[in-house]
Write an enzyme that holds these catalytic residues in place. Structure first.
Site, PDB file in Angstrom:
ATOM      1  N   HIS A  52       0.888  -1.236   0.083  1.00  0.00           N
ATOM      2  CA  HIS A  52       0.083  -0.029   0.030  1.00  0.00           C
ATOM      3  C   HIS A  52       0.941   1.316  -0.129  1.00  0.00           C
ATOM      4  CE1 HIS A  52       0.929  -0.580   4.277  1.00  0.00           C
ATOM      5  NE2 HIS A  52       0.157   0.753   4.631  1.00  0.00           N
ATOM      6  N   HIS A  54       1.544   4.033   1.928  1.00  0.00           N
ATOM      7  CA  HIS A  54       1.950   4.804   2.994  1.00  0.00           C
ATOM      8  C   HIS A  54       3.623   4.681   2.872  1.00  0.00           C
ATOM      9  CE1 HIS A  54      -1.650   4.279   5.608  1.00  0.00           C
ATOM     10  NE2 HIS A  54      -1.905   5.362   4.714  1.00  0.00           N
ATOM     11  N   ASP A  56       5.997   4.903   5.043  1.00  0.00           N
ATOM     12  CA  ASP A  56       6.896   3.865   5.754  1.00  0.00           C
ATOM     13  C   ASP A  56       6.846   2.479   5.166  1.00  0.00           C
ATOM     14  OD1 ASP A  56       3.997   3.500   6.722  1.00  0.00           O
ATOM     15  OD2 ASP A  56       4.926   2.492   8.316  1.00  0.00           O
ATOM     16  N   HIS A  57       6.031   2.429   3.863  1.00  0.00           N
ATOM     17  CA  HIS A  57       6.247   1.084   3.275  1.00  0.00           C
ATOM     18  C   HIS A  57       6.903   1.430   1.617  1.00  0.00           C
ATOM     19  CE1 HIS A  57       3.430  -1.304   5.969  1.00  0.00           C
ATOM     20  NE2 HIS A  57       3.307   0.107   6.279  1.00  0.00           N
ATOM     21  N   HIS A 108      -7.487  -0.602   5.573  1.00  0.00           N
ATOM     22  CA  HIS A 108      -6.487   0.406   6.046  1.00  0.00           C
ATOM     23  C   HIS A 108      -6.184   1.510   5.216  1.00  0.00           C
ATOM     24  CE1 HIS A 108      -2.856   1.521   8.035  1.00  0.00           C
ATOM     25  NE2 HIS A 108      -1.963   1.522   7.023  1.00  0.00           N
ATOM     26  N   ASP A 130      -0.081  -3.863   6.204  1.00  0.00           N
ATOM     27  CA  ASP A 130      -0.913  -3.203   7.562  1.00  0.00           C
ATOM     28  C   ASP A 130      -2.386  -3.735   7.492  1.00  0.00           C
ATOM     29  OD1 ASP A 130       1.429  -1.948   8.294  1.00  0.00           O
ATOM     30  OD2 ASP A 130       0.914   0.189   7.866  1.00  0.00           O
ATOM     31  N   HIS A 168       4.634  -4.561  11.000  1.00  0.00           N
ATOM     32  CA  HIS A 168       4.837  -3.782  12.269  1.00  0.00           C
ATOM     33  C   HIS A 168       4.998  -4.761  13.488  1.00  0.00           C
ATOM     34  CE1 HIS A 168       4.510   0.370  10.974  1.00  0.00           C
ATOM     35  NE2 HIS A 168       3.474  -0.003  10.246  1.00  0.00           N
TER      36      HIS A 168
END
Ligand SMILES: [Zn+2]
Length: 257
Positions: A52, A54, A56-57, A108, A130, A168
């Site tokens: 996805h 985001h 942090d990915h 998400h 996530d 995570h």
């Protein structure tokens, strides 16, 4: 073939799979940990899989592609650093000689996907981003409770032996919440003790498995009477409505300390 959770940022894992020569990485929010591992082990990065959009990915995608020439795959309906091949439910990709099936798992984010390999060293492998965490699930940033409920049910229906590679290390805080929801679940109490021990030694609690998550994860247990009753007591959710129970649990978790 080796499966490695590389810690990044505060509590992310970049999952790296390699056969001693070639590697693939999932959700590289930061190129640094992946690059260090590739160099230290003399690996060539062949593929980057993104679940996805985001940051942090995806933050390390460009740097890794430029450094290695790896091919990038990602969600058809989201914007990630391109060029990349867009994937949706039912698509299949081949990487490191393995076949991965793509699952749509919105909730998400609106276009979130997961990667499922039906057989890797005798058991399936799931990269779920996530969407599913051990003992918990992702927050509903773009999707509805009903969408996330369906996405989690799709994952819960996978074979129990499937190894769940979450992105995570939220397990301990999730299990604290799970215990508040379902204090009488002895498997949950036992699993929480195991995870506390692992974390006290600095070890990851992941991968988990689908069979284990069905036993301990309240978000997959909305039809279990004790879980539905807890959601009813906490927020008045209709115990017979699994989506309402799920929505009440998700909201409760958002406020839980
Ligand atoms: Zn996310």
């Amino acid at each position: 073939m080796n499966l490695i959770p590389l810690p990044a940022f505060q509590d992310n894992y970049l999952w790296l799979l390699h056969d001693g020569q070639r590697a693939l990485v999932v959700d590289p929010g930061d190129a640094g940990p992946a690059q260090s591992y590739l160099e230290a082990n003399g690996l060539r990065l062949e593929a980057i899989l993104v679940t996805h959009h985001h940051a942090d990915h995806t933050g390390g995608v460009d740097a890794l592609r430029e450094a290695t020439g790896a091919r990038v795959w990602g969600p058809a309906r989201e914007s990630i650093p391109g060029p990349f091949t867009r994937l949706a439910e039912g698509d299949r990709i081949e990487a490191l000689g393995l076949s991965f099936e793509v699952l749509d798992v919105p909730g998400h984010t609106a276009g979130h996907i997961a990667y499922y390999c039906a057989d890797w060293q005798g058991a399936p492998l799931l990269f779920c981003g996530d969407t599913l965490f051990s003992g918990g699930c992702g927050r509903l940033f773009e999707g509805t409770a009903a969408q996330m409920f369906d996405s989690l049910r799709k994952l819960a229906d996978l074979p129990g032996a499937a190894r769940v590679c979450c992105t995570h290390e939220y397990t301990l805080s999730n299990l604290k919440f799970a215990t508040a929801v379902e204090p009488g679940n002895s498997q949950l109490i036992h699993y929480r003790q195991q995870c506390e021990q692992k974390r006290s030694h600095g070890e990851p609690t992941l991968p988990s498995s689908i069979a284990l998550e069905r036993q301990v994860n309240p978000f997959l247990r909305t039809r279990i009477p004790a879980v539905a009753q807890a959601a009813h007591r906490h927020a008045g959710a209709d115990e017979a409505d699994a989506v309402a129970v799920f929505a009440a649990l998700r909201q409760w978790k958002n406020e839980f300390r």
